[in-house]
Design a protein around this motif. Structure first.
Motif, PDB file in Angstrom:
ATOM      1  N   GLY A  89       0.822  -1.203   0.000  1.00 42.75           N
ATOM      2  CA  GLY A  89       0.000   0.000   0.000  1.00 42.75           C
ATOM      3  C   GLY A  89       0.853   1.249   0.000  1.00 42.75           C
ATOM      4  O   GLY A  89       0.559   2.215  -0.715  1.00 42.75           O
TER       5      GLY A  89
ATOM      6  N   THR B  45      -7.162  -4.995   2.744  1.00 41.24           N
ATOM      7  CA  THR B  45      -7.472  -3.658   2.224  1.00 41.24           C
ATOM      8  C   THR B  45      -7.181  -2.596   3.268  1.00 41.24           C
ATOM      9  O   THR B  45      -6.669  -1.515   2.953  1.00 41.24           O
ATOM     10  CB  THR B  45      -8.937  -3.591   1.775  1.00 41.24           C
ATOM     11  OG1 THR B  45      -9.195  -4.629   0.820  1.00 41.24           O
ATOM     12  CG2 THR B  45      -9.242  -2.250   1.121  1.00 41.24           C
TER      13      THR B  45
ATOM     14  N   GLN C 120      -3.516  -2.018   3.229  1.00 40.15           N
ATOM     15  CA  GLN C 120      -3.155  -1.166   2.092  1.00 40.15           C
ATOM     16  C   GLN C 120      -3.430   0.298   2.393  1.00 40.15           C
ATOM     17  O   GLN C 120      -2.599   1.165   2.110  1.00 40.15           O
ATOM     18  CB  GLN C 120      -3.958  -1.568   0.851  1.00 40.15           C
ATOM     19  CG  GLN C 120      -3.406  -2.733   0.052  1.00 40.15           C
ATOM     20  CD  GLN C 120      -4.234  -2.952  -1.197  1.00 40.15           C
ATOM     21  OE1 GLN C 120      -5.291  -3.587  -1.160  1.00 40.15           O
ATOM     22  NE2 GLN C 120      -3.771  -2.424  -2.301  1.00 40.15           N
TER      23      GLN C 120
ATOM     24  N   LEU D  72      -0.897   3.435   2.422  1.00 37.97           N
ATOM     25  CA  LEU D  72      -1.141   4.611   1.587  1.00 37.97           C
ATOM     26  C   LEU D  72      -1.136   5.884   2.431  1.00 37.97           C
ATOM     27  O   LEU D  72      -0.545   6.902   2.055  1.00 37.97           O
ATOM     28  CB  LEU D  72      -2.483   4.475   0.870  1.00 37.97           C
ATOM     29  CG  LEU D  72      -2.541   3.503  -0.310  1.00 37.97           C
ATOM     30  CD1 LEU D  72      -3.985   3.113  -0.596  1.00 37.97           C
ATOM     31  CD2 LEU D  72      -1.902   4.099  -1.551  1.00 37.97           C
TER      32      LEU D  72
ATOM     33  N   THR E 250      -6.445   5.515  -2.776  1.00 39.08           N
ATOM     34  CA  THR E 250      -7.068   5.617  -1.452  1.00 39.08           C
ATOM     35  C   THR E 250      -8.577   5.748  -1.580  1.00 39.08           C
ATOM     36  O   THR E 250      -9.341   5.049  -0.889  1.00 39.08           O
ATOM     37  CB  THR E 250      -6.499   6.822  -0.690  1.00 39.08           C
ATOM     38  OG1 THR E 250      -5.095   6.630  -0.504  1.00 39.08           O
ATOM     39  CG2 THR E 250      -7.179   6.984   0.654  1.00 39.08           C
TER      40      THR E 250
END
Length: 318
Positions: A79, A186, A189, A193, A297
């Motif tokens: 990420g 997720t 990630q 990010l 994002t």
């Protein structure tokens, strides 16, 4: 409960960070955006050599036999560098489904093949189904292969969303656990990010001058960046706690995953908004690398369960 990572985890994260830092991921992402997945596939092959794609695959099928904490550590780095492709699906969801429905297919994943998954209604589309070797779909507990159909765009140009048509039935699997792993990956990630955007924006604020002053010296900028840092710091134990709950098969695992997904999503989204405010409009142009992190994002905030869906799961559990 101990939330701190040990040296093996931090060393593993550092090795992935180093590999990706030398891979010019913005160029890889832009190639993927344009339909050229070649550079991205090569990057995934290098990740496979480090064991990333086989983390949740048993050793007997060519994987590392690691756990959810190792997966979160690795995916957070993916990420951070905004690696394109079906990250959560390849590393977390497909291995969970195939371990029960068709273990013979696991070895290919461990070796670096990419997979994607559609699990309606929460996950109606398969991401990047045109760039993978295996497309799966889940109906209840039934796992089947699928073929790509109509394609839909995403705010993140590196994510192409495909409707799928069921093909060969493979077997059954625990779809709830697979969904939790997808949401957990997720969340990791998003955490990566968010941290990357904080770093990018902090460096920019140290260099950008207006009216003869570095903008990072202004108290308002410092407060905004501090707020982002606090949000990410507060989300981290929820992410690691959820990984521990999944690893241990805790009865609160689904609730903990949802709490982590909401917290990491909120923190990353705040990081993206502040990054855009500090950079100005240039940050959202396709020519600026920050845009690659901003759009990913925005797309992942609703991937593998929207914030509303995950908040509902938390409230129902409480």
């Amino acid at each position: 409960m101990r939330f701190a990572l040990d040296n093996s985890h931090t060393d593993f994260a550092a090795s992935i960070d180093s590999l990706l830092g030398k891979s010019d991921t913005p160029a890889v992402i832009r190639a993927w955006n344009s339909g050229d997945t070649g550079p991205g596939v090569k990057l995934w092959q290098r990740l496979a050599e480090t064991g990333v794609t086989g983390l949740l695959i048993a050793e007997e099928h060519g994987g590392l036999g690691a756990d959810a904490i190792d997966m979160v550590v690795a995916v957070e780095q993916l990420g951070k560098h905004a690696v394109p492709g079906p990250v959560a699906e390849t590393i977390a969801v497909a291995p969970s489904l195939l371990a029960q429905a068709d273990p013979a297919r696991l070895e290919a994943l461990a070796e670096g093949s990419l997979a994607t998954v559609a699990a309606p209604p929460a996950v109606p589309y398969a991401v990047d189904a045109d760039a993978v070797e295996l497309v799966l779909t889940v109906d209840g507990s039934t796992v089947s292969t699928a073929t790509p159909a109509a394609v839909h765009g995403s705010v993140d140009l590196s994510r192409r969303l495909f409707e799928v048509t069921t093909a060969e039935q493979l077997g059954t699997a625990d779809a709830n656990r697979a969904f939790d792993l997808g949401a957990l990956a997720t969340a990791a990630q998003l955490q990566g990010l968010g941290k990357a955007m904080l770093e990018i924006t902090t460096e920019y604020a140290k260099q950008r001058k207006q009216f003869g002053r570095v903008i990072g010296s202004q108290q308002a900028i410092k407060h905004h960046l501090a707020g982002v840092a606090i949000g990410l710091e507060m989300a981290q134990p929820l992410l690691l706690g959820a990984a521990m709950a999944v690893r241990d098969g805790s009865p609160t695992a689904s609730r903990d995953v949802s709490a982590a997904k909401v917290a990491c999503g909120d923190a990353a989204y705040r990081a993206s908004r502040i990054a855009l405010q500090v950079h100005g409009a240039i940050g959202y142009t396709q020519e600026h690398d920050l845009s690659l992190w901003l759009t990913k994002t925005r797309a992942l905030v609703t991937a593998w369960g929207t914030p509303a869906q995950h908040r509902t799961r938390v409230m129902e559990a409480l």
